[in-house]
Design an enzyme around this catalytic site. Sequence first.
Site, PDB file in Angstrom:
ATOM      1  CD1 TRP A  84      39.184  32.578  37.322  1.00  0.00           C
ATOM      2  CD2 TRP A  84      40.654  32.309  38.980  1.00  0.00           C
ATOM      3  NE1 TRP A  84      38.660  31.679  38.216  1.00  0.00           N
ATOM      4  CE2 TRP A  84      39.542  31.495  39.242  1.00  0.00           C
ATOM      5  CE3 TRP A  84      41.721  32.300  39.890  1.00  0.00           C
ATOM      6  CZ2 TRP A  84      39.448  30.678  40.366  1.00  0.00           C
ATOM      7  CZ3 TRP A  84      41.624  31.486  41.019  1.00  0.00           C
ATOM      8  CH2 TRP A  84      40.505  30.692  41.242  1.00  0.00           C
ATOM      9  CG  HIS A  85      44.206  34.529  41.472  1.00  0.00           C
ATOM     10  ND1 HIS A  85      44.766  33.932  40.360  1.00  0.00           N
ATOM     11  CD2 HIS A  85      44.272  33.598  42.464  1.00  0.00           C
ATOM     12  CE1 HIS A  85      45.157  32.700  40.674  1.00  0.00           C
ATOM     13  NE2 HIS A  85      44.871  32.480  41.931  1.00  0.00           N
ATOM     14  N   GLY A  86      41.506  38.324  40.646  1.00  0.00           N
ATOM     15  CA  GLY A  86      40.916  39.565  41.124  1.00  0.00           C
ATOM     16  C   GLY A  86      41.013  40.691  40.117  1.00  0.00           C
ATOM     17  CG  PHE A 117      41.060  34.748  44.993  1.00  0.00           C
ATOM     18  CD1 PHE A 117      41.243  36.113  44.876  1.00  0.00           C
ATOM     19  CD2 PHE A 117      41.971  34.024  45.728  1.00  0.00           C
ATOM     20  CE1 PHE A 117      42.312  36.742  45.490  1.00  0.00           C
ATOM     21  CE2 PHE A 117      43.062  34.634  46.333  1.00  0.00           C
ATOM     22  CZ  PHE A 117      43.222  35.992  46.196  1.00  0.00           C
TER      23      PHE A 117
END
Length: 500
Positions: A328-330, A500
């Site tokens: 989800w962060h990248g 993000f």
Amino acid sequence: MLFTSFEFILAFLPVVFAGFFLLARFLGREAAAMWLAAASIFFYGWWSTTYIPLLLGSIVFNYTIGYVISKYREAQSSIARGALILGVLGNLALLCYYKYSNFFLGEIARALGADAPALHIILPLGISFFSFTQIAFLVDAWRGQAREYSFWHYLLFVTWFPHLIAGPILHHGQMMPQFRDPEVYRIRSRNLAIGIALFAVGLGKKLMIADPISMYANPVFHAASVGQEIGFIAAWVGALAYTIQIYFDFSGYSDMAVGLSMLFGIKLPINFNSPYQARNISEFWRRWHMTLSQFLRDYLYIPLGGNRNGETRRMINLMLTMILGGLWHGANWTFVMWGALHGFYLCINHLFQKLTEKLNLKGRLPEFITAPASVLLTFLVVVIAWVFFRADSMPAAQVVLGGMAGFQMDKDWVSIFKGLSAISFGMYLLVSMIIIWAFPNIYEVLDLLLDKLKIQSAEGYRVASAVCVSAGILCAALIGVSMVSTFGTNNISPFLYFQF
């Protein structure tokens, strides 16, 4: 628009604040809510207006889906279930296209030995946050916990500028009662005092600690990204500098977001609660990015089965949840590895806790030994994981970790930290760790002060007045020093979670 910029502090915030309360008084609460929604969209489009239609389109789509779910959930559940599936898949498809297209295409092309087609996609600011916020709304609508018929309130719920770019992730039930509360539309001195205090502390964290110490993290990870050897001291300096940077950067943003919201009488959930004071990794995740942790638990870990299907399945669910949380962060294998590491940490911690209970080891050693040792060990494993989070690639992370392990000879300080003082880094590190480990956080301080202000006596009122005046002077000084410290420099940078 950055919370730390002069245009935000001296222009946007005063105009939006004055307009909100004036409109609420003379034209009513609906006009004031519309004003805040319009101001939030302006705030979002300050950097670029390109993705405003995307944001508004996402809002209209999810509002419509939520309305259908709420209307048919009981009478015709198949329609509501279909709408829920469509809504969740629509949000995930939007997120995947903008955030993961190039990553997945590149991996497929690499597996096939072909050249990856380059899609020139610019990641819309805050897409992960407004997507997750709206997914939570749709699921809550299906569960009967959310029901919204005011489009303007829903628009404000999603776009509310203190949270839009980097969280916290909001729930419909947390915000809608506040937008309907008449008290929100009246100026309250208590809200102003708390809001200014939180904003001042957050501003100081960002401008006086996070941004300056980033100058010691960036050269190390840049050198690792180009294949330069990183020695033991330089590697630990870079890792610790980033560990402190992301702490004060995200903590500062979270304080400022809650404080800005409080100025308008709106309470956001606390998103950050001294995570480096955690004694184990489970506690760390109850303190770090708290709304994301709750989202992953409620909408991923528990639906996967949680701990209901035996220990092996629990471990698998923990790993899957944290890997997806990392992704989800990248769109990078470094984020996947960061998530997998934290999943592994959580599994080890759970097994250790069970073993401790089984062997009745709890309490065998004195607290003054176990408490600091637990905090230090948790901090150490978090530092190691942050290396993957910050590195541009897996090889770059391996270079830094190799240096931290002493696999590479130390290089001259000047070759990496050109013009940077080792003494200055030592001072930043010392002051930061004292603040992190020895001081209460701003929410604990405010709770203590508010308790003191409840004293009902003449002496109590004198103490309360002195505390208020002192706190006001301190906050004004903190804001002033923070802004002056960056005036005429290029040190101000976007908050890390903007990406993000």
